[in-house]
Scaffold this motif. Structure first.
Motif, PDB file in Angstrom:
ATOM      1  N   VAL A  23       0.844  -1.208   0.000  1.00  0.00           N
ATOM      2  CA  VAL A  23       0.000   0.000   0.000  1.00  0.00           C
ATOM      3  C   VAL A  23       0.874   1.250   0.000  1.00  0.00           C
ATOM      4  O   VAL A  23       0.622   2.193  -0.762  1.00  0.00           O
ATOM      5  CB  VAL A  23      -0.967  -0.008   1.209  1.00  0.00           C
ATOM      6  N   LEU A  24       1.901   1.268   0.826  1.00  0.00           N
ATOM      7  CA  LEU A  24       2.805   2.415   0.892  1.00  0.00           C
ATOM      8  C   LEU A  24       3.516   2.621  -0.442  1.00  0.00           C
ATOM      9  O   LEU A  24       3.605   3.742  -0.955  1.00  0.00           O
ATOM     10  CB  LEU A  24       3.832   2.236   2.009  1.00  0.00           C
ATOM     11  N   ARG A  25       3.992   1.552  -1.052  1.00  0.00           N
ATOM     12  CA  ARG A  25       4.674   1.651  -2.345  1.00  0.00           C
ATOM     13  C   ARG A  25       3.725   2.188  -3.415  1.00  0.00           C
ATOM     14  O   ARG A  25       4.102   3.036  -4.228  1.00  0.00           O
ATOM     15  CB  ARG A  25       5.226   0.281  -2.739  1.00  0.00           C
ATOM     16  N   ALA A  26       2.483   1.746  -3.422  1.00  0.00           N
ATOM     17  CA  ALA A  26       1.490   2.241  -4.389  1.00  0.00           C
ATOM     18  C   ALA A  26       1.223   3.732  -4.158  1.00  0.00           C
ATOM     19  O   ALA A  26       1.112   4.505  -5.124  1.00  0.00           O
ATOM     20  CB  ALA A  26       0.199   1.439  -4.282  1.00  0.00           C
ATOM     21  N   GLU A  27       1.156   4.156  -2.914  1.00  0.00           N
ATOM     22  CA  GLU A  27       0.944   5.577  -2.608  1.00  0.00           C
ATOM     23  C   GLU A  27       2.137   6.421  -3.076  1.00  0.00           C
ATOM     24  O   GLU A  27       1.959   7.510  -3.618  1.00  0.00           O
ATOM     25  CB  GLU A  27       0.710   5.771  -1.113  1.00  0.00           C
ATOM     26  N   ALA A  38       1.972   6.748  -6.811  1.00  0.00           N
ATOM     27  CA  ALA A  38       0.921   7.697  -7.195  1.00  0.00           C
ATOM     28  C   ALA A  38       1.388   9.139  -7.035  1.00  0.00           C
ATOM     29  O   ALA A  38       1.015  10.012  -7.819  1.00  0.00           O
ATOM     30  CB  ALA A  38      -0.342   7.443  -6.375  1.00  0.00           C
ATOM     31  N   ARG A  39       2.215   9.400  -6.044  1.00  0.00           N
ATOM     32  CA  ARG A  39       2.736  10.753  -5.832  1.00  0.00           C
ATOM     33  C   ARG A  39       3.877  11.093  -6.780  1.00  0.00           C
ATOM     34  O   ARG A  39       4.048  12.240  -7.172  1.00  0.00           O
ATOM     35  CB  ARG A  39       3.200  10.909  -4.378  1.00  0.00           C
ATOM     36  N   LYS A  49      -4.574  -1.019  -7.197  1.00  0.00           N
ATOM     37  CA  LYS A  49      -4.308  -1.488  -5.835  1.00  0.00           C
ATOM     38  C   LYS A  49      -2.942  -2.147  -5.678  1.00  0.00           C
ATOM     39  O   LYS A  49      -2.170  -1.779  -4.813  1.00  0.00           O
ATOM     40  CB  LYS A  49      -5.389  -2.445  -5.368  1.00  0.00           C
ATOM     41  N   THR A 102      10.575   0.094  -5.429  1.00  0.00           N
ATOM     42  CA  THR A 102       9.738   1.111  -6.067  1.00  0.00           C
ATOM     43  C   THR A 102      10.449   1.677  -7.289  1.00  0.00           C
ATOM     44  O   THR A 102       9.849   1.887  -8.342  1.00  0.00           O
ATOM     45  CB  THR A 102       9.389   2.242  -5.078  1.00  0.00           C
TER      46      THR A 102
END
Length: 124
Positions: free
Chosen positions: A16-20, A23-24, A39, A96
């Motif tokens: 979840v953190l890597r996806a966030e 996204a940034r 997701k 990432t």
């Protein structure tokens, strides 16, 4: 030697953190208009098709009408990708960064000249 088992909650939180983070970071990249963070994967829609890169471990796949074709992108190709990291406002962890490097390689799929990777992209 002490070994603890995998904690699925820790792994899920890392994904979840890597996806966030992706996204940034994506809006600051040249691949932003062709990538979408879902997701558990980064989707790359380009010339020859749609690719998905797993955010958790970085595996890349080509989505085909008949299913999924897993891709092995040679490390030398990934190492040759130049990321403009000073522009990116967040420091990326190794995994990432590798997800982002795979997106850069696949965004120009019609220009790939690695015989090993071209064979993987060709229909069966």
């Amino acid at each position: 030697m002490f070994s603890r088992g995998f904690d699925i909650h820790e792994i899920s939180a890392a994904i979840v953190l890597r996806a966030e983070i992706l996204a940034r970071v994506l809006p600051h990249t040249s691949v932003a208009d062709r990538c979408t963070v879902e997701k558990t994967y980064l989707e790359v829609r380009v010339h020859l098709g749609t690719y998905r890169i797993q955010v958790g471990w970085g595996a890349a796949m080509l989505m085909t009408g008949s299913g999924i074709r897993w891709l092995r992108i040679p490390q030398k190709i990934l190492d040759s990708v130049r990321l403009d990291l000073p522009v990116i406002p967040i420091e990326l962890d190794y995994r990432t960064e590798m997800v982002l490097r795979r997106a850069y390689v696949l965004e120009n799929d019609w220009k790939i000249d690695s015989p090993e990777l071209v064979r993987q992209l060709m229909p069966d």
